[in-house]
Design a protein around this motif. Structure first.
Motif, PDB file in Angstrom:
ATOM      1  N   ARG A 197       0.836  -1.208   0.000  1.00 41.99           N
ATOM      2  CA  ARG A 197       0.000   0.000   0.000  1.00 41.99           C
ATOM      3  C   ARG A 197       0.864   1.248   0.000  1.00 41.99           C
ATOM      4  N   LEU A 198       1.993   1.197   0.753  1.00 48.38           N
ATOM      5  CA  LEU A 198       2.868   2.366   0.879  1.00 48.38           C
ATOM      6  C   LEU A 198       4.311   1.894   1.036  1.00 48.38           C
ATOM      7  N   PHE A 199       5.223   2.573   0.342  1.00 51.87           N
ATOM      8  CA  PHE A 199       6.648   2.291   0.436  1.00 51.87           C
ATOM      9  C   PHE A 199       7.337   3.559   0.936  1.00 51.87           C
ATOM     10  N   ILE A 200       7.915   3.495   2.137  1.00 50.00           N
ATOM     11  CA  ILE A 200       8.616   4.643   2.728  1.00 50.00           C
ATOM     12  C   ILE A 200      10.108   4.415   2.590  1.00 50.00           C
ATOM     13  N   TYR A 201      10.772   5.339   1.925  1.00 52.09           N
ATOM     14  CA  TYR A 201      12.211   5.206   1.698  1.00 52.09           C
ATOM     15  C   TYR A 201      12.967   6.233   2.542  1.00 52.09           C
ATOM     16  N   VAL A 202      13.898   5.762   3.361  1.00 48.75           N
ATOM     17  CA  VAL A 202      14.725   6.650   4.169  1.00 48.75           C
ATOM     18  C   VAL A 202      15.978   7.008   3.390  1.00 48.75           C
ATOM     19  N   SER A 203      16.068   8.276   3.025  1.00 43.08           N
ATOM     20  CA  SER A 203      17.213   8.806   2.295  1.00 43.08           C
ATOM     21  C   SER A 203      18.010   9.707   3.238  1.00 43.08           C
ATOM     22  N   SER A 204      18.776  10.609   2.683  1.00 41.66           N
ATOM     23  CA  SER A 204      19.680  11.442   3.483  1.00 41.66           C
ATOM     24  C   SER A 204      19.677  12.879   2.980  1.00 41.66           C
ATOM     25  N   THR A 205      19.869  13.820   3.904  1.00 39.24           N
ATOM     26  CA  THR A 205      20.040  15.210   3.491  1.00 39.24           C
ATOM     27  C   THR A 205      21.375  15.412   2.783  1.00 39.24           C
ATOM     28  N   GLY A 206      22.197  14.355   2.732  1.00 46.46           N
ATOM     29  CA  GLY A 206      23.427  14.419   1.964  1.00 46.46           C
ATOM     30  C   GLY A 206      23.195  14.630   0.481  1.00 46.46           C
ATOM     31  N   VAL A 207      21.972  14.431  -0.002  1.00 41.81           N
ATOM     32  CA  VAL A 207      21.689  14.658  -1.425  1.00 41.81           C
ATOM     33  C   VAL A 207      21.814  16.133  -1.793  1.00 41.81           C
ATOM     34  N   TYR A 208      21.816  17.028  -0.801  1.00 39.54           N
ATOM     35  CA  TYR A 208      21.841  18.463  -1.097  1.00 39.54           C
ATOM     36  C   TYR A 208      23.240  19.021  -1.326  1.00 39.54           C
ATOM     37  N   GLY A 209      24.259  18.305  -0.878  1.00 41.25           N
ATOM     38  CA  GLY A 209      25.610  18.798  -1.105  1.00 41.25           C
ATOM     39  C   GLY A 209      25.934  20.038  -0.312  1.00 41.25           C
ATOM     40  N   ASN A 210      26.742  20.909  -0.895  1.00 42.63           N
ATOM     41  CA  ASN A 210      27.264  22.072  -0.181  1.00 42.63           C
ATOM     42  C   ASN A 210      26.503  23.333  -0.556  1.00 42.63           C
ATOM     43  N   HIS A 211      25.971  24.012   0.455  1.00 34.85           N
ATOM     44  CA  HIS A 211      25.267  25.286   0.237  1.00 34.85           C
ATOM     45  C   HIS A 211      25.876  26.404   1.071  1.00 34.85           C
ATOM     46  N   ALA A 212      27.144  26.235   1.420  1.00 36.17           N
ATOM     47  CA  ALA A 212      27.903  27.276   2.121  1.00 36.17           C
ATOM     48  C   ALA A 212      27.153  27.795   3.344  1.00 36.17           C
ATOM     49  N   GLY A 213      26.517  26.891   4.064  1.00 37.23           N
ATOM     50  CA  GLY A 213      25.804  27.267   5.278  1.00 37.23           C
ATOM     51  C   GLY A 213      24.400  27.776   5.059  1.00 37.23           C
ATOM     52  N   GLY A 214      23.934  27.815   3.818  1.00 40.09           N
ATOM     53  CA  GLY A 214      22.592  28.314   3.532  1.00 40.09           C
ATOM     54  C   GLY A 214      21.509  27.307   3.893  1.00 40.09           C
ATOM     55  N   TRP A 215      20.277  27.797   3.926  1.00 41.11           N
ATOM     56  CA  TRP A 215      19.135  26.949   4.269  1.00 41.11           C
ATOM     57  C   TRP A 215      18.687  26.140   3.058  1.00 41.11           C
ATOM     58  N   VAL A 216      18.300  24.895   3.288  1.00 41.33           N
ATOM     59  CA  VAL A 216      17.754  24.051   2.230  1.00 41.33           C
ATOM     60  C   VAL A 216      16.481  23.384   2.721  1.00 41.33           C
ATOM     61  N   ASP A 217      15.608  23.050   1.773  1.00 40.06           N
ATOM     62  CA  ASP A 217      14.399  22.293   2.090  1.00 40.06           C
ATOM     63  C   ASP A 217      14.044  21.441   0.880  1.00 40.06           C
ATOM     64  N   GLU A 218      12.807  20.961   0.821  1.00 40.54           N
ATOM     65  CA  GLU A 218      12.415  20.040  -0.241  1.00 40.54           C
ATOM     66  C   GLU A 218      12.429  20.682  -1.623  1.00 40.54           C
ATOM     67  N   THR A 219      12.372  22.017  -1.691  1.00 38.82           N
ATOM     68  CA  THR A 219      12.388  22.696  -2.991  1.00 38.82           C
ATOM     69  C   THR A 219      13.800  22.894  -3.527  1.00 38.82           C
ATOM     70  N   THR A 220      14.815  22.613  -2.713  1.00 40.57           N
ATOM     71  CA  THR A 220      16.201  22.789  -3.117  1.00 40.57           C
ATOM     72  C   THR A 220      16.625  21.629  -4.020  1.00 40.57           C
TER      73      THR A 220
END
Length: 230
Positions: free
Chosen positions: A48-71
């Protein structure tokens, strides 16, 4: 091994796919995260549902800036690249097979027996990181609570970043952790910081609004104090 043997996996209502990498096992991160997921999907009856645990490591380097799902993801290391490739495989599978999926991109998990760098602090060894870089954290119990909230209230097809929303500079984190642990003050060796290139701050606003989890440990200090007094 069920996966290597090619046998089908049992049918279940909800699947939580949360796989960790052990560098001592002699396999690559891509083999674990990407090929492991691919083989699992091929052998798993549609849940019915598949939940995948990933990592915020997918965002790479943002020089200390804020990131979210739209990044847009832009990983800079092997772990982030493997997680991002696995996410894309899952998305393609979901579109092709009509599966309902949710992706949770977790920040650094900590908790009992998993206090980042505390043993190095006690031995007065250098921390291989930039002291001005940011850490994003989530306690293991709160991570589990978010998974349960995703199962109950998450929207199929969505991605959520998961953290306690209290990013902390490594200098402040290790200084306070050393004091709490009764260890010497930290010292850093930025020349060893290659695996910490992903400098960013995680904004979990979507997690809070959609999943409404109640975090037991809003920051690392409250978790340490609770563990110490137990």
């Amino acid at each position: 091994d069920v996966l290597s043997g090619g046998e089908p996996l049992p049918s279940v209502d909800t699947v939580l796919y949360a796989v960790g990498f052990d560098r001592h096992q002699g396999v690559s991160q891509r083999e674990v995260y990407v090929e492991g997921l691919r083989r699992t999907l091929q052998r798993l009856p549609r849940p019915r549902l598949f939940i995948y645990v990933s990592s915020t490591g997918v965002y790479g380097n943002h020089a200390g800036g804020w990131v979210d799902e739209t990044t847009p993801p832009a990983p800079v290391d092997a772990g982030g690249e493997a997680c991002w490739e696995a996410e894309q495989i899952l998305e393609g599978w979901s579109c092709q097979e009509g599966w309902s999926t949710i992706v949770l991109r977790l920040a650094g998990i900590y908790g009992p027996g998993r206090w980042i760098g505390v043993e190095k602090l006690k031995r007065s060894e250098p921390i291989g990181a930039d002291p001005e870089g940011w850490l994003n954290l989530i306690h293991v119990e709160d991570a589990a609570a978010v998974v349960e909230a995703a199962r109950e209230r998450g929207r199929a097809g969505e991605t959520y970043v998961v953290s306690d929303g209290q990013p902390v500079k490594r200098l402040d984190f290790y200084t306070r952790l050393a004091a709490l642990a009764g260890a010497p003050e930290p010292h850093f060796d930025p020349s060893q910081a290659s695996r910490h290139r992903g400098d960013r701050r995680i904004n979990p606003a979507k997690m809070r609004s959609d999943l409404t989890p109640v975090l037991k440990y809003p920051d690392f200090e409250s978790a340490w104090q609770a563990e110490s007094s137990a």
